[in-house]
Design a protein around this motif. Structure first.
Motif, PDB file in Angstrom:
ATOM      1  N   ILE A  36       0.881  -1.173   0.000  1.00  0.00           N
ATOM      2  CA  ILE A  36       0.000   0.000   0.000  1.00  0.00           C
ATOM      3  C   ILE A  36       0.913   1.217   0.000  1.00  0.00           C
ATOM      4  CG2 ILE A  36      -1.753   1.305   1.265  1.00  0.00           C
ATOM      5  CD1 ILE A  36      -2.723  -1.352   2.441  1.00  0.00           C
ATOM      6  N   VAL A  37       0.910   1.954  -1.115  1.00  0.00           N
ATOM      7  CA  VAL A  37       1.780   3.111  -1.273  1.00  0.00           C
ATOM      8  C   VAL A  37       0.985   4.371  -0.933  1.00  0.00           C
ATOM      9  CG1 VAL A  37       3.155   4.467  -2.902  1.00  0.00           C
ATOM     10  CG2 VAL A  37       3.179   1.963  -3.026  1.00  0.00           C
ATOM     11  N   LEU A  38       1.506   5.147   0.020  1.00  0.00           N
ATOM     12  CA  LEU A  38       0.903   6.403   0.436  1.00  0.00           C
ATOM     13  C   LEU A  38       1.918   7.509   0.188  1.00  0.00           C
ATOM     14  CD1 LEU A  38      -0.665   5.220   3.821  1.00  0.00           C
ATOM     15  CD2 LEU A  38      -1.780   5.382   1.587  1.00  0.00           C
ATOM     16  N   ALA A  39       1.593   8.398  -0.750  1.00  0.00           N
ATOM     17  CA  ALA A  39       2.525   9.455  -1.158  1.00  0.00           C
ATOM     18  C   ALA A  39       2.550  10.569  -0.127  1.00  0.00           C
ATOM     19  CB  ALA A  39       2.127   9.988  -2.526  1.00  0.00           C
ATOM     20  N   ASP A  40       3.573  10.563   0.707  1.00  0.00           N
ATOM     21  CA  ASP A  40       3.733  11.565   1.754  1.00  0.00           C
ATOM     22  C   ASP A  40       5.193  11.515   2.193  1.00  0.00           C
ATOM     23  OD1 ASP A  40       3.846  13.012   4.158  1.00  0.00           O
ATOM     24  OD2 ASP A  40       1.929  12.261   4.859  1.00  0.00           O
ATOM     25  N   SER A  41       5.867  12.658   2.186  1.00  0.00           N
ATOM     26  CA  SER A  41       7.288  12.683   2.545  1.00  0.00           C
ATOM     27  C   SER A  41       7.531  12.303   4.003  1.00  0.00           C
ATOM     28  CB  SER A  41       7.880  14.067   2.265  1.00  0.00           C
ATOM     29  OG  SER A  41       7.242  15.049   3.060  1.00  0.00           O
ATOM     30  N   LYS A  42       6.495  12.326   4.846  1.00  0.00           N
ATOM     31  CA  LYS A  42       6.639  11.943   6.258  1.00  0.00           C
ATOM     32  C   LYS A  42       6.553  10.430   6.461  1.00  0.00           C
ATOM     33  CE  LYS A  42       4.881  16.287   7.915  1.00  0.00           C
ATOM     34  NZ  LYS A  42       3.881  17.004   8.649  1.00  0.00           N
ATOM     35  N   ILE A  43       6.260   9.711   5.385  1.00  0.00           N
ATOM     36  CA  ILE A  43       6.132   8.250   5.465  1.00  0.00           C
ATOM     37  C   ILE A  43       7.419   7.614   4.958  1.00  0.00           C
ATOM     38  CG2 ILE A  43       4.869   6.252   4.570  1.00  0.00           C
ATOM     39  CD1 ILE A  43       2.386   8.009   4.455  1.00  0.00           C
ATOM     40  N   SER A  44       7.940   6.662   5.711  1.00  0.00           N
ATOM     41  CA  SER A  44       9.149   5.936   5.312  1.00  0.00           C
ATOM     42  C   SER A  44       8.832   4.974   4.172  1.00  0.00           C
ATOM     43  CB  SER A  44       9.706   5.149   6.506  1.00  0.00           C
ATOM     44  OG  SER A  44      10.094   6.015   7.539  1.00  0.00           O
ATOM     45  N   ARG A  45       9.877   4.555   3.477  1.00  0.00           N
ATOM     46  CA  ARG A  45       9.682   3.572   2.395  1.00  0.00           C
ATOM     47  C   ARG A  45       9.047   2.296   2.945  1.00  0.00           C
ATOM     48  NH1 ARG A  45      14.549   5.977   1.283  1.00  0.00           N
ATOM     49  NH2 ARG A  45      14.625   7.007  -0.745  1.00  0.00           N
ATOM     50  N   ARG A  46       9.500   1.875   4.109  1.00  0.00           N
ATOM     51  CA  ARG A  46       8.950   0.721   4.831  1.00  0.00           C
ATOM     52  C   ARG A  46       8.447   1.265   6.159  1.00  0.00           C
ATOM     53  NH1 ARG A  46      11.026  -4.500   3.777  1.00  0.00           N
ATOM     54  NH2 ARG A  46      11.206  -4.740   6.023  1.00  0.00           N
ATOM     55  N   HIS A  47       7.190   1.667   6.214  1.00  0.00           N
ATOM     56  CA  HIS A  47       6.685   2.390   7.376  1.00  0.00           C
ATOM     57  C   HIS A  47       6.070   1.472   8.445  1.00  0.00           C
ATOM     58  CE1 HIS A  47       5.857   6.412   9.006  1.00  0.00           C
ATOM     59  NE2 HIS A  47       4.927   5.757   9.682  1.00  0.00           N
ATOM     60  N   CYS A  48       5.100   0.659   8.055  1.00  0.00           N
ATOM     61  CA  CYS A  48       4.482  -0.242   9.033  1.00  0.00           C
ATOM     62  C   CYS A  48       3.899  -1.463   8.338  1.00  0.00           C
ATOM     63  CB  CYS A  48       3.422   0.482   9.873  1.00  0.00           C
ATOM     64  SG  CYS A  48       2.012   1.100   8.969  1.00  0.00           S
ATOM     65  N   TRP A  49       3.606  -2.463   9.143  1.00  0.00           N
ATOM     66  CA  TRP A  49       3.066  -3.740   8.665  1.00  0.00           C
ATOM     67  C   TRP A  49       1.651  -3.950   9.178  1.00  0.00           C
ATOM     68  CZ3 TRP A  49       5.741  -6.584   5.286  1.00  0.00           C
ATOM     69  CH2 TRP A  49       7.131  -6.432   5.232  1.00  0.00           C
ATOM     70  N   LEU A  50       0.790  -4.477   8.321  1.00  0.00           N
ATOM     71  CA  LEU A  50      -0.489  -5.060   8.733  1.00  0.00           C
ATOM     72  C   LEU A  50      -0.334  -6.556   8.516  1.00  0.00           C
ATOM     73  CD1 LEU A  50      -3.237  -2.813   7.105  1.00  0.00           C
ATOM     74  CD2 LEU A  50      -2.454  -2.802   9.462  1.00  0.00           C
ATOM     75  N   ARG A  51      -0.666  -7.331   9.543  1.00  0.00           N
ATOM     76  CA  ARG A  51      -0.551  -8.789   9.432  1.00  0.00           C
ATOM     77  C   ARG A  51      -1.851  -9.435   9.890  1.00  0.00           C
ATOM     78  NH1 ARG A  51       4.772  -7.515  11.692  1.00  0.00           N
ATOM     79  NH2 ARG A  51       6.330  -7.906  10.066  1.00  0.00           N
ATOM     80  N   VAL A  52      -2.112 -10.626   9.373  1.00  0.00           N
ATOM     81  CA  VAL A  52      -3.277 -11.395   9.814  1.00  0.00           C
ATOM     82  C   VAL A  52      -2.814 -12.802  10.155  1.00  0.00           C
ATOM     83  CG1 VAL A  52      -3.988 -12.099   7.487  1.00  0.00           C
ATOM     84  CG2 VAL A  52      -5.686 -11.968   9.284  1.00  0.00           C
ATOM     85  N   ASP A  53      -3.300 -13.310  11.292  1.00  0.00           N
ATOM     86  CA  ASP A  53      -2.919 -14.669  11.687  1.00  0.00           C
ATOM     87  C   ASP A  53      -3.916 -15.665  11.093  1.00  0.00           C
ATOM     88  OD1 ASP A  53      -5.179 -14.890  13.360  1.00  0.00           O
ATOM     89  OD2 ASP A  53      -4.036 -14.647  15.203  1.00  0.00           O
ATOM     90  N   PRO A  54      -3.692 -16.963  11.250  1.00  0.00           N
ATOM     91  CA  PRO A  54      -4.584 -17.967  10.648  1.00  0.00           C
ATOM     92  C   PRO A  54      -6.035 -17.886  11.129  1.00  0.00           C
ATOM     93  CG  PRO A  54      -2.513 -18.978  11.283  1.00  0.00           C
ATOM     94  CD  PRO A  54      -2.504 -17.586  11.838  1.00  0.00           C
ATOM     95  N   HIS A  55      -6.279 -17.195  12.254  1.00  0.00           N
ATOM     96  CA  HIS A  55      -7.641 -17.064  12.781  1.00  0.00           C
ATOM     97  C   HIS A  55      -8.310 -15.766  12.353  1.00  0.00           C
ATOM     98  CE1 HIS A  55      -6.709 -20.573  15.148  1.00  0.00           C
ATOM     99  NE2 HIS A  55      -5.623 -19.972  15.569  1.00  0.00           N
TER     100      HIS A  55
END
Length: 105
Positions: A36-55
């Motif tokens: 998910i690319v969000l064009a904003d100079s305050k956002i790092s190239r690798r900013h945060c993760w969304l993860r989902v577990d098997p449940h």
């Protein structure tokens, strides 16, 4: 297993709905290789993760970004559960789950 997630993404009062399919994690950042690319100079190239577990439990974690991520108004620390009641702020963007993750099969 392929998960489907729906997000509301808002910036400066303008919001859009995004539906994404992924296996276990999505990288949010300002440029590729982010899912998910969000064009904003305050956002790092690798900013945060969304993860989902098997449940189907979704979590969010900052990826060591320079400006940090904010979760429900406070700096995001560690891995936090991310539900439809939560608000994630990344740079000038606000992200919310609009429905729980789902999958086919």
């Amino acid at each position: 297993m392929v998960w489907k997630i729906s997000l509301s993404i808002e910036q400066h009062g303008t919001s859009s709905e995004l539906r994404v399919e992924y296996s276990t994690e999505l990288l949010i950042g300002r440029e590729s290789p982010a899912d998910i690319v969000l064009a904003d100079s305050k956002i790092s190239r690798r900013h945060c993760w969304l993860r989902v577990d098997p449940h189907g439990v979704t979590t969010v974690e900052d990826a060591g970004s320079a400006a940090g991520s904010y979760f429900n108004g406070a700096p995001l620390r560690g891995v936090q559960p991310f539900t439809e009641a939560d608000v994630l702020r990344v740079g000038t963007f606000t992200l919310k789950l609009t429905e729980a993750p789902s999958h086919d099969g």
